[in-house]
Design a protein around this motif. Structure first.
Motif, short mmCIF file in Angstrom:
data_model
loop_
_atom_site.label_atom_id
_atom_site.label_comp_id
_atom_site.label_asym_id
_atom_site.label_seq_id
_atom_site.Cartn_x
_atom_site.Cartn_y
_atom_site.Cartn_z
N MET A 1 -4.10 15.05 13.73
CA MET A 1 -3.48 15.38 14.99
C MET A 1 -4.46 16.20 15.81
O MET A 1 -5.03 17.14 15.33
CB MET A 1 -2.22 16.20 14.72
N SER A 2 -4.65 15.85 17.06
CA SER A 2 -5.64 16.53 17.89
C SER A 2 -4.99 16.98 19.18
O SER A 2 -4.04 16.39 19.65
CB SER A 2 -6.81 15.61 18.23
N SER A 3 -5.52 18.05 19.74
CA SER A 3 -5.10 18.49 21.07
C SER A 3 -6.35 18.85 21.84
O SER A 3 -7.40 19.06 21.27
CB SER A 3 -4.15 19.68 20.97
N CYS A 4 -6.24 18.92 23.15
CA CYS A 4 -7.40 19.19 23.98
C CYS A 4 -7.27 20.54 24.66
O CYS A 4 -6.19 20.96 25.02
CB CYS A 4 -7.57 18.10 25.05
N ILE A 5 -8.39 21.19 24.84
CA ILE A 5 -8.43 22.46 25.54
C ILE A 5 -8.82 22.21 26.97
O ILE A 5 -9.76 21.48 27.25
CB ILE A 5 -9.48 23.39 24.89
N ASN A 6 -8.15 22.83 27.90
CA ASN A 6 -8.57 22.82 29.29
C ASN A 6 -8.04 24.06 29.97
O ASN A 6 -7.25 24.81 29.40
CB ASN A 6 -8.11 21.55 30.01
N TYR B 1 -15.74 18.13 18.22
CA TYR B 1 -16.57 17.99 19.41
C TYR B 1 -17.71 17.02 19.14
O TYR B 1 -17.95 16.60 18.00
CB TYR B 1 -17.14 19.36 19.84
N HIS B 2 -18.42 16.64 20.19
CA HIS B 2 -19.56 15.74 20.06
C HIS B 2 -20.81 16.50 19.64
O HIS B 2 -20.90 17.73 19.77
CB HIS B 2 -19.87 15.05 21.40
N SER B 3 -21.79 15.75 19.17
CA SER B 3 -23.11 16.34 18.96
C SER B 3 -23.75 16.63 20.32
O SER B 3 -23.27 16.16 21.36
CB SER B 3 -24.01 15.37 18.18
N SER C 1 -3.29 14.97 5.92
CA SER C 1 -2.09 15.77 6.20
C SER C 1 -2.36 17.26 6.14
O SER C 1 -1.55 18.07 6.62
CB SER C 1 -0.98 15.41 5.21
N LYS C 2 -3.49 17.65 5.55
CA LYS C 2 -3.83 19.07 5.40
C LYS C 2 -4.69 19.59 6.55
O LYS C 2 -4.99 20.78 6.61
CB LYS C 2 -4.58 19.30 4.09
N ILE C 3 -5.12 18.69 7.45
CA ILE C 3 -6.07 19.06 8.50
C ILE C 3 -5.52 18.69 9.86
O ILE C 3 -4.92 17.63 10.04
CB ILE C 3 -7.42 18.33 8.30
N SER C 4 -5.72 19.58 10.83
CA SER C 4 -5.53 19.21 12.24
C SER C 4 -6.77 19.69 13.00
O SER C 4 -7.52 20.54 12.52
CB SER C 4 -4.26 19.82 12.82
N THR C 5 -6.99 19.12 14.16
CA THR C 5 -8.16 19.49 14.95
C THR C 5 -7.78 19.82 16.38
O THR C 5 -6.78 19.33 16.90
CB THR C 5 -9.21 18.36 14.96
N VAL C 6 -8.59 20.66 16.99
CA VAL C 6 -8.47 20.98 18.41
C VAL C 6 -9.77 20.52 19.06
O VAL C 6 -10.85 21.00 18.73
CB VAL C 6 -8.27 22.49 18.64
N THR C 7 -9.66 19.56 19.96
CA THR C 7 -10.84 18.96 20.58
C THR C 7 -11.32 19.79 21.76
O THR C 7 -10.53 20.19 22.62
CB THR C 7 -10.51 17.53 21.07
N ASN C 8 -12.61 20.06 21.76
CA ASN C 8 -13.21 20.85 22.85
C ASN C 8 -14.70 20.56 22.88
O ASN C 8 -15.48 21.17 22.16
CB ASN C 8 -12.96 22.34 22.63
N ASP C 9 -15.11 19.63 23.74
CA ASP C 9 -16.52 19.23 23.74
C ASP C 9 -17.44 20.27 24.34
O ASP C 9 -18.66 20.13 24.26
CB ASP C 9 -16.68 17.88 24.45
N GLN C 10 -16.91 21.34 24.90
CA GLN C 10 -17.77 22.44 25.31
C GLN C 10 -18.44 23.10 24.11
O GLN C 10 -19.49 23.72 24.24
CB GLN C 10 -16.95 23.48 26.08
N LEU C 11 -17.84 22.93 22.94
CA LEU C 11 -18.40 23.53 21.74
C LEU C 11 -19.65 22.79 21.25
O LEU C 11 -20.32 23.26 20.33
CB LEU C 11 -17.35 23.57 20.63
#
Length: 240
Positions: A1-6, A148-150, A207-217
């Motif tokens: 499950m992912s969410s985005c920061i803005n 995030y991306h490389s 099921s044990k992991i979730s992520t928060v997407t933020n390509d600024q990182l």
């Protein structure tokens, strides 16, 4: 499950039931100077990141640093202002990030964590902000990691190459991240050299992991070219 920061992300209530480990003992060999002492808005980067960590209202902040006077002095000054900051000097920084994390876990031995959560962050993700950390803390899985991306892909993303920006290739799942304290201690013995958490996290069921997407990182500072790019963008102060 992912969410985005803005910038429009809703405010997430902060918690004080966590500890923080800041990994800041790298020798910056590829950069050729201590990245901890790069300046952002007039402050050393290590000071910027520690003040950012303070905003999450943790029980304690363990910061792992090399035996380098300018760095230890900067941390000591902040620790006098914020008593929750505890400095641990890594006598063998050349052994890699995993050893720094090992030392950080050791330093948490006497810390009571009712919710058993530890936030682990580095010092050179120069666009990391409070909203991203609060989003991580809002997660409930065993591991809540950043995604995030490389650098290469992030550069193309900023040029509006959406075919690259939307690609799943070269995506990183890593710091900063929240992890269950019990699992972190269980993994401690496996932390050697540069073999950090990433391979251990990959072995967990989804099921044990979730992520928060933020390509600024994507923008960390490891090379002179990356530093020059960040200074050109105004993300770091230009050197005099």
């Amino acid at each position: 499950m992912s969410s985005c920061i803005n910038d429009a992300a809703p405010h997430i209530q902060k918690t004080s039931a966590h500890a923080i480990i800041v990994l800041a003992s790298g020798l910056s060999q590829r950069l050729g100077q201590a990245k901890q002492l790069l300046n952002k808005n007039g402050d050393a980067l290590i000071e910027v990141m520690l003040k950012l960590a303070v905003t999450t209202q943790p029980r304690v902040i363990i910061v792992i640093v090399p035996d380098y006077n300018a760095i230890t002095d900067a941390v000591a000054d902040l620790a006098a202002q914020y008593p929750i900051i505890q400095m641990v000097v890594n006598p063998q920084p050349e052994t890699g990030m995993a050893h720094s994390l090992y030392l950080g876990i050791e330093a948490l031995t006497d810390v009571s964590l009712p919710d058993e959560r530890v936030l682990i962050m580095g010092v050179d993700q120069i666009l990391l902000d409070e909203s991203h950390l609060t989003a991580l803390l809002a997660g409930s899985q065993v591991v809540v990691a950043s995604e995030y991306h490389s650098w290469t892909y992030a550069d193309k993303m900023y040029l509006d190459d959406h075919s690259v920006a939307n690609s799943s290739a070269k995506r990183i799942i890593g710091l900063p991240l929240i992890i269950n304290d019990g699992l972190l201690r269980q993994w401690q013995s496996a932390l050697t050299g540069d073999k950090g958490l990433r391979h251990l996290i990959r072995a967990l069921p989804p099921s044990k992991i979730s992520t928060v997407t933020n390509d600024q990182l994507s923008y960390d500072i490891d090379t002179p070219e990356q530093l020059a790019y960040a200074q050109q963008k105004g993300w770091l102060d230009k050197q005099l």
